[in-house]
Write an enzyme that holds these catalytic residues in place. Sequence first.
Site, PDB file in Angstrom:
ATOM      1  N   ASN A   9       0.886  -1.175   0.000  1.00 56.04           N
ATOM      2  CA  ASN A   9       0.000   0.000   0.000  1.00 56.04           C
ATOM      3  C   ASN A   9       0.919   1.218   0.000  1.00 56.04           C
ATOM      4  O   ASN A   9       1.533   1.528   1.017  1.00 56.04           O
ATOM      5  CB  ASN A   9      -0.891  -0.012   1.250  1.00 56.04           C
ATOM      6  CG  ASN A   9      -1.642   1.303   1.418  1.00 56.04           C
ATOM      7  OD1 ASN A   9      -1.898   2.004   0.447  1.00 56.04           O
ATOM      8  ND2 ASN A   9      -1.995   1.639   2.657  1.00 56.04           N
ATOM      9  N   LYS A  11       0.220   4.316  -0.214  1.00 57.10           N
ATOM     10  CA  LYS A  11      -0.338   5.542   0.384  1.00 57.10           C
ATOM     11  C   LYS A  11      -0.100   6.716  -0.582  1.00 57.10           C
ATOM     12  O   LYS A  11      -0.152   6.517  -1.781  1.00 57.10           O
ATOM     13  CB  LYS A  11       0.266   5.790   1.758  1.00 57.10           C
ATOM     14  CG  LYS A  11       0.304   4.522   2.619  1.00 57.10           C
ATOM     15  CD  LYS A  11       0.567   4.790   4.055  1.00 57.10           C
ATOM     16  CE  LYS A  11       0.781   3.474   4.793  1.00 57.10           C
ATOM     17  NZ  LYS A  11       0.510   3.533   6.207  1.00 57.10           N
ATOM     18  N   HIS A  95      -9.149   1.321   4.789  1.00 61.41           N
ATOM     19  CA  HIS A  95      -7.866   1.504   5.483  1.00 61.41           C
ATOM     20  C   HIS A  95      -8.053   2.445   6.679  1.00 61.41           C
ATOM     21  O   HIS A  95      -8.832   3.396   6.609  1.00 61.41           O
ATOM     22  CB  HIS A  95      -6.834   2.075   4.509  1.00 61.41           C
ATOM     23  CG  HIS A  95      -5.447   2.005   5.063  1.00 61.41           C
ATOM     24  ND1 HIS A  95      -4.961   2.952   5.917  1.00 61.41           N
ATOM     25  CD2 HIS A  95      -4.462   1.082   4.904  1.00 61.41           C
ATOM     26  CE1 HIS A  95      -3.716   2.614   6.262  1.00 61.41           C
ATOM     27  NE2 HIS A  95      -3.402   1.489   5.663  1.00 61.41           N
ATOM     28  N   GLU A  97      -6.360   4.800   7.751  1.00 57.09           N
ATOM     29  CA  GLU A  97      -6.118   6.227   7.469  1.00 57.09           C
ATOM     30  C   GLU A  97      -7.348   6.863   6.823  1.00 57.09           C
ATOM     31  O   GLU A  97      -7.634   8.044   7.033  1.00 57.09           O
ATOM     32  CB  GLU A  97      -4.858   6.383   6.596  1.00 57.09           C
ATOM     33  CG  GLU A  97      -3.605   6.103   7.404  1.00 57.09           C
ATOM     34  CD  GLU A  97      -2.447   5.537   6.606  1.00 57.09           C
ATOM     35  OE1 GLU A  97      -2.449   5.654   5.363  1.00 57.09           O
ATOM     36  OE2 GLU A  97      -1.529   4.974   7.234  1.00 57.09           O
ATOM     37  N   GLU A 167      -5.523  -5.181  10.399  1.00 56.10           N
ATOM     38  CA  GLU A 167      -4.520  -4.145  10.635  1.00 56.10           C
ATOM     39  C   GLU A 167      -4.786  -3.452  11.973  1.00 56.10           C
ATOM     40  O   GLU A 167      -5.603  -2.519  12.036  1.00 56.10           O
ATOM     41  CB  GLU A 167      -4.571  -3.116   9.507  1.00 56.10           C
ATOM     42  CG  GLU A 167      -4.251  -3.688   8.157  1.00 56.10           C
ATOM     43  CD  GLU A 167      -3.538  -2.683   7.277  1.00 56.10           C
ATOM     44  OE1 GLU A 167      -2.415  -2.976   6.852  1.00 56.10           O
ATOM     45  OE2 GLU A 167      -4.083  -1.597   7.029  1.00 56.10           O
ATOM     46  N   GLY A 173       2.333   2.092  10.551  1.00 55.91           N
ATOM     47  CA  GLY A 173       3.262   3.212  10.379  1.00 55.91           C
ATOM     48  C   GLY A 173       3.948   3.638  11.665  1.00 55.91           C
ATOM     49  O   GLY A 173       4.568   4.696  11.727  1.00 55.91           O
ATOM     50  N   SER A 213       3.326  -2.447  10.163  1.00 49.84           N
ATOM     51  CA  SER A 213       4.788  -2.456  10.312  1.00 49.84           C
ATOM     52  C   SER A 213       5.407  -3.823  10.006  1.00 49.84           C
ATOM     53  O   SER A 213       6.404  -4.221  10.604  1.00 49.84           O
ATOM     54  CB  SER A 213       5.200  -1.969  11.709  1.00 49.84           C
ATOM     55  OG  SER A 213       4.741  -0.637  11.913  1.00 49.84           O
TER      56      SER A 213
HETATM   57  C1  PEP Z   1      -0.610  -0.017   5.768  1.00 50.69           C
HETATM   58  O1  PEP Z   1      -0.535   1.063   5.218  1.00 50.69           O
HETATM   59  O2  PEP Z   1      -1.591  -0.745   5.560  1.00 50.69           O
HETATM   60  C2  PEP Z   1       0.461  -0.439   6.674  1.00 50.69           C
HETATM   61  C3  PEP Z   1       0.351  -1.601   7.264  1.00 50.69           C
HETATM   62  O3  PEP Z   1       1.488   0.428   6.836  1.00 50.69           O
HETATM   63  P1  PEP Z   1       2.904   0.095   7.543  1.00 50.69           P
HETATM   64  O4  PEP Z   1       3.381  -1.213   6.964  1.00 50.69           O
HETATM   65  O5  PEP Z   1       3.784   1.246   7.180  1.00 50.69           O
HETATM   66  O6  PEP Z   1       2.651  -0.021   9.010  1.00 50.69           O
END
Ligand code: PEP
Length: 252
Positions: A9, A11, A95, A97, A167, A173, A213
């Site tokens: 992803n 972003k 997501h 975000e 998630e 992040g 992460s």
């Molecule tokens: C994501 O954007 O879905 C995500 C898991 O980001 P990150 O791997 O940076 O934590």
Amino acid sequence: MRRTVIAGNWKMNMTPSQTKAFITELAPMVAGMDKCDIVLCVPYVDIATAVEAAKGTNIKIGAENVHFAESGAYTGEISAAMLKEIGTEYVVIGHSERRQYFGETDTTVNLRTKAALAAGLKVILCLGEVKDERLNGITNEIVRMQTKLDLLGVSAEEMKNVIIAYEPVWAIGTGLTATPEQADETCGVIRGALCELYGCEVAEATTVQYGGSMNDANAAELLAKVNVDGGLIGGASLKTDKFTAIVKAANA
Ligand code: PEP
């Protein structure tokens, strides 16, 4: 049996020219790694370039969101048919975000999911608890509720085109990762909710990824868990070497 899916992803990162360069570099690095599906979900303006650059490779392309209406007065939005016509195969929906900064709710996530499926897109449906919910011991209730609300009206047949990305919001992040045991347990809870909704055959066939992460250092341990069928990867999907290492871990 269900497929392992490693999805990036991006972003709000990468221009079209950077997209072309990235995929051109990545393609030979992941060539032949076919024990998992490899997906890059990219900003809308990068999709056409990504689709072109990924032609003839094992990399599939997705979007990061989609609107729920077929067309109309929704300035700035993009429909499922628009995505489909330019060769988009997957779309990330819900997501954290989007939920946190853009007012997404389980209701709009559900509407987007149904619109995407109706247009023939594959959905990567994101859900997960925030930190306070985990600390208060209500993670299982939260993910069960999100699973059921986000999939309202989605048929068992349509579930062939749905991937769930578990998630935990506190892990996205932040550099904090759920332990493999936490990821396994909560992905299992989601699978249990799918079993209640659709029967256990459908639940067992549905890919449930972990995201938060995930990186080259922790992917192998997370992916080794029985209920973790891949990863949705933010930061580490922006570097070809790190993303390749995760794909490699999924192919071990
Ligand atoms: C994501 O954007 O879905 C995500 C898991 O980001 P990150 O791997 O940076 O934590």
